[in-house]
Design a protein around this motif. Structure first.
Motif: not given
Length: 102
Positions: A49-75
């Motif tokens: 549920s932590l990563l499934g939390t929307p970025i903003a109220e009513g947003a479709v994108t969740t916290v997990g998406m930028p975190v996933g992108v950050a993991i790829i960028i970290s590599a």
């Protein structure tokens, strides 16, 4: 390559330094990447549920998406750090070894 040349290279103190520093640096970066990746997987497993939390109220994108992108960028960043050190420190040691043995 002649066996005596191989033995001379392996016995060289700068070669020992090169092997040790390169191995330690590579393992450190590997551990960092594994902690990042498996930390993400553990969050998915134990707190989805932590990563499934929307970025903003009513947003479709969740916290997990930028975190996933950050993991790829970290590599890519960790690879860049390794390449930068390899091009400076490790290549300098390799050049010094070659000059000493010629």
């Amino acid at each position: 390559m002649q066996q005596d040349s191989v033995d001379a290279i392996k016995a060289h103190p700068r070669y020992q330094e090169l092997v040790c520093s390169r191995k330690c640096f590579a393992w450190n970066l590997t551990v960092i990447m594994l902690v990042i990746y498996y930390g993400f997987i553990m969050i998915i497993a134990f707190a989805p549920s932590l990563l499934g939390t929307p970025i903003a109220e009513g947003a479709v994108t969740t916290v997990g998406m930028p975190v996933g992108v950050a993991i790829i960028i970290s590599a890519f960043v960790l690879t860049g750090i390794y390449v930068a050190k390899a091009n400076s420190r490790f290549d300098a040691l390799t050049k010094a070894i070659r000059e000493d043995l010629q």
